[in-house]
Design an enzyme around this catalytic site. Structure first.
Site, short mmCIF file in Angstrom:
data_model
loop_
_atom_site.label_atom_id
_atom_site.label_comp_id
_atom_site.label_asym_id
_atom_site.label_seq_id
_atom_site.Cartn_x
_atom_site.Cartn_y
_atom_site.Cartn_z
N HIS A 151 -3.62 0.33 -3.31
CA HIS A 151 -4.53 0.64 -2.20
C HIS A 151 -5.11 -0.64 -1.60
O HIS A 151 -5.09 -1.70 -2.23
CB HIS A 151 -5.64 1.55 -2.72
N GLU B 223 -8.00 3.25 -5.92
CA GLU B 223 -8.73 2.63 -4.81
C GLU B 223 -10.22 2.51 -5.13
O GLU B 223 -10.74 3.27 -5.97
CB GLU B 223 -8.49 3.45 -3.53
N ARG C 212 0.84 -1.19 0.00
CA ARG C 212 0.00 0.00 0.00
C ARG C 212 0.88 1.24 0.00
O ARG C 212 2.03 1.21 0.42
CB ARG C 212 -0.90 0.02 1.23
N HIS C 213 0.32 2.33 -0.47
CA HIS C 213 1.01 3.62 -0.39
C HIS C 213 1.33 3.93 1.09
O HIS C 213 0.75 3.31 1.99
CB HIS C 213 0.08 4.71 -0.94
N ARG D 273 -1.52 9.78 -3.34
CA ARG D 273 -0.79 9.09 -2.27
C ARG D 273 0.08 7.95 -2.80
O ARG D 273 1.13 7.63 -2.23
CB ARG D 273 -1.75 8.60 -1.18
N ASN E 292 -5.68 8.78 5.89
CA ASN E 292 -5.44 7.61 6.76
C ASN E 292 -5.20 8.07 8.20
O ASN E 292 -5.70 7.47 9.15
CB ASN E 292 -4.20 6.81 6.32
O1 F6P Z 1 -9.13 3.39 4.57
C1 F6P Z 1 -8.27 3.26 3.50
C2 F6P Z 1 -8.99 2.69 2.29
O2 F6P Z 1 -8.04 2.53 1.27
C3 F6P Z 1 -10.16 3.55 1.79
O3 F6P Z 1 -9.81 4.59 0.92
C4 F6P Z 1 -11.06 2.52 1.18
O4 F6P Z 1 -12.38 2.97 1.01
C5 F6P Z 1 -10.91 1.41 2.17
O5 F6P Z 1 -9.57 1.43 2.59
C6 F6P Z 1 -11.26 0.06 1.63
O6 F6P Z 1 -11.35 -0.86 2.70
P1 F6P Z 1 -12.79 -1.42 3.14
O7 F6P Z 1 -13.30 -2.10 1.91
O8 F6P Z 1 -12.46 -2.39 4.24
O9 F6P Z 1 -13.67 -0.30 3.57
#
Ligand code: F6P
Length: 537
Positions: free
Chosen positions: A485, A419, A341-342, A396, A348
């Site tokens: 991501h 992402e 990941r970044h 990012r 975050n």
């Molecule tokens: O929180 C970081 C992230 O990369 C968000 O930008 C993204 O929506 C999320 O993680 C995805 O994870 P989850 O599907 O568990 O919400």
């Protein structure tokens, strides 16, 4: 096999193979895998073992969490794990197993297997894979020509794009029933042995058909099927079933059709052969009766000269085209793939999802630490010169690779690596989503894989857009690092470890953790390293 499946692909009917890379999707499944998380803190190595058990994702510790601190145990050396050796391979449908292995999976009611379910508010279509015809892929080829390799990879790919697929490997049936046989068992002039082998093939075929009748979409009959008569037996049997289609994949060797010493060595380690001489003798028997696929044998793909030449015959339709496109990108060279990941972003740091902000100070420190670690410790000098890095087009991710500029072979940005799009929830914290959109929050927690954010995406959508990335990774021969991501890396990781898609949204891909996958012809080894930065906990 160094040039196996490389670029200069010679194709008949190319137009048929590149058609449908768009609409559609997927489905179901379950389970888990034993994992090791490893932390590197300058000179020390740490690791954590998380046992997992299939069907109970909540108990696995694989829920979304940024902190690994609680389950890290100090250890003095890095732990590696292979996805194909040592660890039980848990996917309910593979790889390379007989019908009997997972009866519970087969009893899943078909009605439950929708392949594209939207959130209650996002008004998506629902497709059902059960509306399509069943496909039986029949492998053809002499022993040691990569049939099982192709069968397994195709099965894994098809599972990942949502088709219930299983390979039925004849060698396994034979080994289970008779143990290792000497080459004479394959003497075509010995009628008794021939009949025994035909019976094994028909047993495997019956299991394949039973699998399809109980909800499977695609069965792969992985055997030599070297003669026209034998293939006719398969055709006759399949013709008795309604809406079942056949596709043959013939895997031929190199130009001179001889294996290298290294390949012979590898084969002689297989439980299927006693030694090299035994293998050579068996080959002679097969060669006396071998008949390559003929034009009147229906739909087929012929792969020869280790993938440089591909002949397509009567390849129609979506699924066959998909299989062709996938097979054209395969090769067997080992190379490392790094997923990471970044660095920590400004969002975050304050627990907000989505957005397109830059790195926090800690994230910048990570990008430097990662670069130093990769270039100075992880990669050899020649590997670092070859290293190719792909990022998403998000700030990012791009900022994370800045210190690599000028130090690696190539940097490439992919829109497809962005992402998951959180739509109306973008820029909120999970608590805020719960408060502002309680229904959305609830629906997502019930079916995270298929839930699509209003004006955003679902995990299934992410998998769809990652498909070209998978093809490119398969084609890649240099060491590759993907800086992307959480959701995107979960989907890619699920592909390489052949995990059920239902698990993908819950996989642990923490920040500041480098995942190394060593891609081998049969499976991959995994290593996890937590990169620690001076001045940060
Ligand atoms: O929180 C970081 C992230 O990369 C968000 O930008 C993204 O929506 C999320 O993680 C995805 O994870 P989850 O599907 O568990 O919400």
């Amino acid at each position: 096999m160094s040039d196996f499946f490389s670029n200069k692909t010679y194709v008949y009917a190319l137009s048929l193979c590149l058609s449908a890379t768009s609409l559609w999707y997927l489905m179901n499944m379950r389970q888990r895998k034993k994992k090791k998380s490893i932390t590197i803190n300058s000179t020390e190595t740490y690791f954590a073992v998380r046992n997992s058990s299939w069907f109970s994702l909540d108990k696995l510790g694989f829920r979304r969490t940024e902190s690994d601190g609680s389950d890290i145990t100090k250890k003095t050396q890095t732990e590696n794990k292979s996805s194909s050796e040592g660890v039980k391979h848990d996917h309910p449908e593979g790889p390379n197993i007989g019908f009997e292995s997972n009866p519970s999976w087969l009893s899943t009611p078909r009605a439950n297997r929708k392949i594209f379910i939207s959130s209650s508010t996002s008004n998506n279509n629902i497709n059902d894979a059960t509306q399509t015809n069943k496909l039986i892929v029949v492998m053809v080829g002499l022993p040691g020509r990569g049939k099982t390799y192709i069968a397994r990879k195709v099965a894994r790919y098809l599972r990942w794009i949502g088709f219930r697929t299983r390979a039925f490997t004849l060698a396994k049936y034979r080994l289970d029933k008779f143990g290792t046989k000497t080459a004479d068992f394959f003497d075509p002039s010995c009628e008794g042995n021939y009949q025994q082998r035909v019976k094994l093939m028909l047993d495997a075929l019956d299991d394949s058909l039973r699998y399809l009748s109980r909800g499977g979409d695609i069965a792969i009959l992985d055997g030599s099927n070297c003669t026209i008569d034998r293939r006719q037996l398969i055709r006759d049997r399949v013709a008795k079933e309604e809406n079942h289609e056949l596709l043959f994949i013939e895997s031929l060797g190199g130009v001179d059709d001889e294996l290298t010493e290294k390949q012979l060595e590898e084969l002689s380690n297989s439980p299927d052969f006693l030694d090299k001489e035994d293998y050579k003798k068996r080959m002679q028997y097969y060669r006396t009766t071998y008949e390559s696929l003929a034009d009147n044998e229906g739909s087929f793909i012929k792969v020869s000269n280790y993938g440089r030449d591909i002949i397509l015959h009567e390849i129609h339709g979506f699924l066959r085209s998909k299989i062709v496109s996938f097979v054209m990108n395969l090769h067997t060279e080992s190379r490392p793939l790094f997923l990471c990941r970044h660095g920590e972003s400004e969002f975050n740091a304050i627990n907000l999802i989505g957005g397109d902000c830059g790195l926090s100070e800690k994230g910048v420190a990570f990008s430097k630490a990662l670069t130093e670690y990769m270039m100075a410790e992880e990669l050899t000098e020649s590997e670092s010169k070859e290293l190719v890095i792909w990022t998403s087009t998000m700030r990012r991710a791009k900022e994370t690779v800045v210190p690599f500029k000028g130090r690696c072979n190539r940097l490439l940005e992919w829109r497809a690596l962005r992402e998951i799009e959180a739509g109306i929830c973008d820029g909120l914290s999970y608590d805020q989503i719960k408060e502002l959109f309680p229904e959305e929050f609830q629906v997502r927690s019930q079916d995270k894989l298929r839930y699509r954010y209003p004006r955003g995406e679902s995990y299934i959508d992410v998998i769809n857009r990652l498909e070209p990335i998978i093809f490119e990774i398969e084609r890649q021969k240099e060491p590759l690092m993907i800086i992307a991501h959480q959701a995107v890396l979960r989907c890619l990781y699920a592909y390489f470890l052949d995990l059920p898609l239902e698990e993908a949204p819950y996989l642990s891909i923490p920040l500041h953790t480098l995942i190394r996958l060593d891609l081998k012809p049969y499976g991959c080894r995994e290593k996890r390293l937590r990169i620690c930065m001076e001045g940060y906990a």
